[in-house]
Design a protein around this motif. Structure first.
Motif, mmCIF file in Angstrom:
data_model
loop_
_atom_site.group_PDB
_atom_site.id
_atom_site.type_symbol
_atom_site.label_atom_id
_atom_site.label_comp_id
_atom_site.label_asym_id
_atom_site.label_seq_id
_atom_site.Cartn_x
_atom_site.Cartn_y
_atom_site.Cartn_z
ATOM 1 N N ARG A 12 0.831 -1.201 0.000
ATOM 2 C CA ARG A 12 0.000 0.000 0.000
ATOM 3 C C ARG A 12 0.865 1.251 0.000
ATOM 4 N N LEU A 14 0.113 5.584 0.613
ATOM 5 C CA LEU A 14 -0.944 6.517 0.996
ATOM 6 C C LEU A 14 -0.760 7.874 0.330
ATOM 7 N N ALA A 15 -1.884 8.506 -0.011
ATOM 8 C CA ALA A 15 -1.921 9.920 -0.393
ATOM 9 C C ALA A 15 -0.760 10.333 -1.297
ATOM 10 N N LEU A 16 -0.904 10.044 -2.592
ATOM 11 C CA LEU A 16 0.201 10.278 -3.517
ATOM 12 C C LEU A 16 0.387 11.743 -3.902
ATOM 13 N N GLY A 17 -0.678 12.524 -3.916
ATOM 14 C CA GLY A 17 -0.513 13.904 -4.401
ATOM 15 C C GLY A 17 0.093 13.902 -5.796
ATOM 16 N N CYS A 19 3.011 12.791 -6.434
ATOM 17 C CA CYS A 19 3.898 11.630 -6.532
ATOM 18 C C CYS A 19 3.223 10.531 -7.365
ATOM 19 N N SER A 128 -5.874 13.311 -5.327
ATOM 20 C CA SER A 128 -4.801 12.693 -4.540
ATOM 21 C C SER A 128 -5.210 11.261 -4.217
#
Lengths: 152, 290
Positions: A12, A14-17, A19, A128
């Motif tokens: 997993r 989390l929260a790639l924005g 990226c 995101s």
């Protein structure tokens, strides 16, 4: 950066924005790997790319292939299933803040060097994403707050 | 826009800031402040003292010798971090409650504000001296306080706002808030800033961080710095919740902040690293930090 071939496990991030998650799956060796790429080029900070090759697109691709190899995958080339997720965009005509787009492009460029390319991608937009990959099914699940989840 | 009466009532009920937080913010706003001034405030506040010592002695700080005096602790943490700890202590109702209206988990607003603070301070260094980096940090910590009060009236509107925005039919999340509730988080934030009697520059940032061109000229560069810091936090995966990335970048930033693509990338790397260190020193290491 993570990799596994243990049945029942998932990877997993989390929260790639802006990226990008680069995912590799080898159906033959039954292993998966994923890395969270922050920036397009390691030349911005070579010292950090030594410690954290996964942060930069150009060093992340060989590093992730190395992780796959450790798990018994020698499938460099067309046999490797590759997916890209993330790379949310900020509209900026100066191109300074378009890091999501540049990340995705830099990963593709680095993959081409190994004769590879993504089979599927869910990138861009003002979203995101968080992402999980299941080692048994190879299913890539994406979630984002305020939206129903989806699969890639 | 006028703030609806029930939301005004909620703003009036927001707990006041601690004396320590207020004094620290005013000390930090003076470019000639000293470590001794900050230490004096900390020493007069036993709970804050305990927090500062705990953080500086945490493994994330990596100091070999144990620090037992406030003056030495402050010289290691820096004033910014002390302000952050003081605000986190006295306004934990603002920063730490889960914000259901934004589909945001407990602590997410604090994390977003902390990342924004660090990034805004770094961006302010590219303003040719027109925005004070330390003030940009404090302003970054406070820029989104309005969300704490907006969460309840938003109810389950976020999903609808996101759906419309994803279709490209809504300018940004601020417009969605205004449509659903009759006010938005910058306007509510400004009212909380008045309720707290925050100084002018901080109020301007809270009011205009999504529309920096509307800020008073004397503070406009500062507001642009936090505007960009906010985007850097969201791009780095540290947004508040459903609203993450659903804002517009003001392209005129380049008239105020002279940052190249390469410099921005360095800011993203450095801010990310500092953010992790601060979070680990405050809360210990967590799953997402590994």
């Amino acid at each position: 950066m993570g990799a596994t071939r243990t049945p029942g496990q998932e990877l997993r991030t989390l929260a790639l924005g802006s990226c990008v998650a680069l995912i590799m799956m080898d159906p033959k060796a039954r292993c998966i790997a994923m890395v969270h790429v922050v920036l397009p080029e390691s030349s911005i900070d070579p010292a950090r790319s030594q410690k954290k090759p996964g942060h930069f697109a150009d060093t992340a691709v060989p590093a992730l292939l190395g992780e796959m190899k450790k798990l018994g995958s020698d499938n460099v080339g067309k046999g490797m299933i590759i997916k890209l997720v993330g790379g949310a965009n900020v509209m900026d005509p100066n191109n300074t803040f378009n890091i999501g787009k540049r990340n995705a492009l830099a990963i593709k460029k680095a993959l081409w060097k190994f004769g590879m390319g993504p089979r599927a991608e869910d990138i861009g937009g003002r979203i995101s994403r968080s992402v999980s990959v299941d080692v048994d099914t190879g299913k890539v699940k994406i979630t984002s707050p305020g939206r129903d989840g989806w699969e890639l | 826009m006028a703030i609806p009466p029930d939301i005004k009532d909620s703003i009036a009920k927001v707990k006041p800031l601690s004396q320590s937080a207020v004094r620290l913010m005013s000390i930090m706003a003076d470019p000639d402040h000293t470590v001794a001034q900050i230490a004096a405030v900390v020493e007069s506040d036993p709970i804050l003292t305990g927090n500062v010592l705990r953080v500086v002695n945490s493994p994330a700080f990596g100091l070999r010798a144990k620090i037992s005096t406030v003056a030495r602790a402050v010289s290691y943490t820096g004033g910014n971090m002390v302000v952050g700890l003081a605000l986190h202590l006295c306004a934990s109702g603002i920063f730490n409650n889960p914000l259901d209206g934004y589909e945001s988990q407990r602590g997410s607003l604090w994390r977003h504000c902390l990342f924004t603070a660090i990034a805004s301070r770094e961006i302010a260094r590219f303003s040719g001296g027109k925005a004070d980096p330390e003030v940009a940090y404090t302003a970054g910590l406070l820029h989104d306080i309005g969300k704490a009060v907006m969460s309840a009236p938003l109810g389950d509107s976020a999903r609808k706002i996101v759906a419309i925005a994803d279709k490209g039919e809504m300018r940004d999340f601020v417009a969605g808030e205004a449509k659903a509730v009759g006010t938005d988080h910058p306007e509510v934030g400004e009212a909380i800033a008045m309720h707290w009697s925050l100084p002018g520059p901080l109020r301007e940032v809270i009011r205009h961080h999504h529309a920096p061109s509307k800020a008073k000229e004397e503070y406009r560069t500062l507001v642009y710095a936090v505007h960009l810091g906010d985007f850097i936090a969201m791009m780095s995966g540290t947004g508040t919740g459903a609203d993450t990335m659903l804002y517009l970048l003001d392209h005129d930033y380049r008239n105020f902040i002279d940052v190249s693509a390469a410099e921005l990338e360095k800011v993203i790397l450095d801010a990310g690293q500092e953010y992790q260190q601060v979070v680990e020193s405050m809360f210990g290491s967590e799953e997402e930090m590994q």
